[in-house]
Design a protein around this motif. Sequence first.
Motif, PDB file in Angstrom:
ATOM      1  N   TRP A  81      18.562   7.942  -9.328  1.00 49.31           N
ATOM      2  CA  TRP A  81      18.857   6.510  -9.313  1.00 49.31           C
ATOM      3  C   TRP A  81      18.187   5.832  -8.120  1.00 49.31           C
ATOM      4  O   TRP A  81      17.790   4.667  -8.212  1.00 49.31           O
ATOM      5  CB  TRP A  81      20.362   6.233  -9.338  1.00 49.31           C
ATOM      6  N   ILE A  82      18.044   6.541  -7.009  1.00 50.94           N
ATOM      7  CA  ILE A  82      17.362   5.978  -5.835  1.00 50.94           C
ATOM      8  C   ILE A  82      15.894   5.726  -6.177  1.00 50.94           C
ATOM      9  O   ILE A  82      15.337   4.681  -5.851  1.00 50.94           O
ATOM     10  CB  ILE A  82      17.509   6.918  -4.616  1.00 50.94           C
ATOM     11  N   ALA A  83      15.297   6.675  -6.870  1.00 48.08           N
ATOM     12  CA  ALA A  83      13.904   6.511  -7.296  1.00 48.08           C
ATOM     13  C   ALA A  83      13.783   5.400  -8.340  1.00 48.08           C
ATOM     14  O   ALA A  83      12.846   4.602  -8.296  1.00 48.08           O
ATOM     15  CB  ALA A  83      13.354   7.820  -7.838  1.00 48.08           C
ATOM     16  N   GLN A  84      14.755   5.321  -9.264  1.00 48.83           N
ATOM     17  CA  GLN A  84      14.708   4.280 -10.295  1.00 48.83           C
ATOM     18  C   GLN A  84      14.760   2.898  -9.666  1.00 48.83           C
ATOM     19  O   GLN A  84      14.021   1.998 -10.052  1.00 48.83           O
ATOM     20  CB  GLN A  84      15.852   4.453 -11.292  1.00 48.83           C
ATOM     21  N   PHE A  85      15.647   2.724  -8.677  1.00 46.03           N
ATOM     22  CA  PHE A  85      15.708   1.444  -7.968  1.00 46.03           C
ATOM     23  C   PHE A  85      14.363   1.142  -7.311  1.00 46.03           C
ATOM     24  O   PHE A  85      13.894   0.006  -7.332  1.00 46.03           O
ATOM     25  CB  PHE A  85      16.821   1.461  -6.914  1.00 46.03           C
ATOM     26  N   SER A  86      13.738   2.168  -6.732  1.00 45.44           N
ATOM     27  CA  SER A  86      12.447   1.988  -6.076  1.00 45.44           C
ATOM     28  C   SER A  86      11.391   1.483  -7.045  1.00 45.44           C
ATOM     29  O   SER A  86      10.652   0.551  -6.724  1.00 45.44           O
ATOM     30  CB  SER A  86      11.978   3.310  -5.455  1.00 45.44           C
ATOM     31  N   PHE A  87      11.315   2.094  -8.225  1.00 51.25           N
ATOM     32  CA  PHE A  87      10.328   1.653  -9.217  1.00 51.25           C
ATOM     33  C   PHE A  87      10.602   0.206  -9.630  1.00 51.25           C
ATOM     34  O   PHE A  87       9.684  -0.606  -9.735  1.00 51.25           O
ATOM     35  CB  PHE A  87      10.343   2.571 -10.448  1.00 51.25           C
ATOM     36  N   GLY A  88      11.867  -0.116  -9.849  1.00 47.78           N
ATOM     37  CA  GLY A  88      12.221  -1.474 -10.252  1.00 47.78           C
ATOM     38  C   GLY A  88      11.956  -2.492  -9.164  1.00 47.78           C
ATOM     39  O   GLY A  88      11.412  -3.575  -9.413  1.00 47.78           O
ATOM     40  N   PHE A  89      12.341  -2.158  -7.943  1.00 48.42           N
ATOM     41  CA  PHE A  89      12.184  -3.116  -6.857  1.00 48.42           C
ATOM     42  C   PHE A  89      10.716  -3.312  -6.504  1.00 48.42           C
ATOM     43  O   PHE A  89      10.281  -4.434  -6.221  1.00 48.42           O
ATOM     44  CB  PHE A  89      12.986  -2.675  -5.630  1.00 48.42           C
ATOM     45  N   TYR A  90       9.952  -2.232  -6.527  1.00 45.64           N
ATOM     46  CA  TYR A  90       8.512  -2.362  -6.271  1.00 45.64           C
ATOM     47  C   TYR A  90       7.879  -3.235  -7.356  1.00 45.64           C
ATOM     48  O   TYR A  90       6.978  -4.026  -7.063  1.00 45.64           O
ATOM     49  CB  TYR A  90       7.850  -0.985  -6.215  1.00 45.64           C
ATOM     50  N   SER A  91       8.353  -3.117  -8.583  1.00 33.90           N
ATOM     51  CA  SER A  91       7.865  -3.975  -9.668  1.00 33.90           C
ATOM     52  C   SER A  91       8.096  -5.446  -9.344  1.00 33.90           C
ATOM     53  O   SER A  91       7.211  -6.287  -9.540  1.00 33.90           O
ATOM     54  CB  SER A  91       8.569  -3.636 -10.984  1.00 33.90           C
ATOM     55  N   PHE A 126       9.118   3.856  -0.561  1.00 35.94           N
ATOM     56  CA  PHE A 126       8.920   2.799   0.424  1.00 35.94           C
ATOM     57  C   PHE A 126       9.385   1.444  -0.113  1.00 35.94           C
ATOM     58  O   PHE A 126       9.553   0.496   0.658  1.00 35.94           O
ATOM     59  CB  PHE A 126       7.451   2.708   0.855  1.00 35.94           C
ATOM     60  N   ALA A 127       9.593   1.344  -1.406  1.00 35.00           N
ATOM     61  CA  ALA A 127      10.037   0.077  -1.994  1.00 35.00           C
ATOM     62  C   ALA A 127      11.354  -0.398  -1.385  1.00 35.00           C
ATOM     63  O   ALA A 127      11.593  -1.602  -1.314  1.00 35.00           O
ATOM     64  CB  ALA A 127      10.184   0.228  -3.506  1.00 35.00           C
ATOM     65  N   TRP A 128      12.188   0.524  -0.942  1.00 40.07           N
ATOM     66  CA  TRP A 128      13.471   0.146  -0.339  1.00 40.07           C
ATOM     67  C   TRP A 128      13.285  -0.753   0.881  1.00 40.07           C
ATOM     68  O   TRP A 128      14.145  -1.588   1.174  1.00 40.07           O
ATOM     69  CB  TRP A 128      14.273   1.397   0.033  1.00 40.07           C
ATOM     70  N   ALA A 129      12.182  -0.611   1.588  1.00 40.77           N
ATOM     71  CA  ALA A 129      11.935  -1.450   2.768  1.00 40.77           C
ATOM     72  C   ALA A 129      11.829  -2.928   2.387  1.00 40.77           C
ATOM     73  O   ALA A 129      12.090  -3.810   3.205  1.00 40.77           O
ATOM     74  CB  ALA A 129      10.667  -0.999   3.487  1.00 40.77           C
ATOM     75  N   GLY A 130      11.485  -3.199   1.133  1.00 46.90           N
ATOM     76  CA  GLY A 130      11.374  -4.572   0.669  1.00 46.90           C
ATOM     77  C   GLY A 130      12.694  -5.328   0.664  1.00 46.90           C
ATOM     78  O   GLY A 130      12.703  -6.559   0.602  1.00 46.90           O
ATOM     79  N   THR A 152       0.832  -1.208   0.000  1.00 48.41           N
ATOM     80  CA  THR A 152       0.000   0.000   0.000  1.00 48.41           C
ATOM     81  C   THR A 152       0.865   1.257   0.000  1.00 48.41           C
ATOM     82  O   THR A 152       0.602   2.193  -0.762  1.00 48.41           O
ATOM     83  CB  THR A 152      -0.934  -0.004   1.234  1.00 48.41           C
ATOM     84  N   ALA A 153       1.887   1.290   0.827  1.00 49.35           N
ATOM     85  CA  ALA A 153       2.759   2.465   0.908  1.00 49.35           C
ATOM     86  C   ALA A 153       3.456   2.727  -0.424  1.00 49.35           C
ATOM     87  O   ALA A 153       3.589   3.877  -0.851  1.00 49.35           O
ATOM     88  CB  ALA A 153       3.786   2.284   2.020  1.00 49.35           C
ATOM     89  N   GLY A 154       3.897   1.665  -1.109  1.00 48.40           N
ATOM     90  CA  GLY A 154       4.538   1.818  -2.410  1.00 48.40           C
ATOM     91  C   GLY A 154       3.601   2.348  -3.473  1.00 48.40           C
ATOM     92  O   GLY A 154       4.032   2.931  -4.464  1.00 48.40           O
ATOM     93  N   PHE A 155       2.324   2.146  -3.265  1.00 47.51           N
ATOM     94  CA  PHE A 155       1.335   2.687  -4.187  1.00 47.51           C
ATOM     95  C   PHE A 155       1.279   4.212  -4.080  1.00 47.51           C
ATOM     96  O   PHE A 155       1.051   4.908  -5.064  1.00 47.51           O
ATOM     97  CB  PHE A 155      -0.042   2.081  -3.886  1.00 47.51           C
TER      98      PHE A 155
END
Length: 194
Positions: free
Chosen positions: A145-155, A34-38, A26-29
């Motif tokens: 790049w931090i945001a790019q990692f987030s989009f990828g990891f959340y994916s 927040f994807a980094w927490a994964g 939900t937070a990643g939405f």
Amino acid sequence: MSTCQINLKRKNWYDFLWIATTLYLTAGFFNILFAWAGLLCFFIPLFIAIAGGGKAYCNRYCGRGQLLALLGKKLSPKRNPPAFLHSPWFRYGFLIFFFAMFFQMLWNTYLVFSGAHSLRMVVKLLWTFKLPWQWAYHATGVSPWIAQFSFGFYSVMLTSTILGIITMLLFKPRSWCVYCPMGTMTQLICKIKK
């Protein structure tokens, strides 16, 4: 003890980790960072397995597995998954495929880091379908790049959850666990340690 009393199983703190999985998705939405927490879902199982805890993470602490079990009480047909899902060739093949997608995500992060590409505010579902996800990035002063990692990891996390739900809707609630890449890796670590 009277026959009218209900024998309830005592719940432990880790029986509620499905809430953390739900909050994470939900937070990643709403905020992709927040994807980094994964990453905790990646490093904790490996650490537990290396430290001699075997598959304790999978069996006890996996919030995704708990969420699938909870949803599966009502939604799962509770059929056994087909034998090929249990087979080593499928599990290791899926692990290799998963790593290829993970390294592609890291490569895209590197390209944004090096300035070769600009930030792509998309979430890829099932590694194929690109969904615009710009509302979840609030340009909070972090490096692209931090945001790019987030989009990828959340994916990656969203895709694996969707695969888990699909598998749960077809078979037993935790059938995803049969071929989960983290479960396969922790099992490999246990075999190597023996």
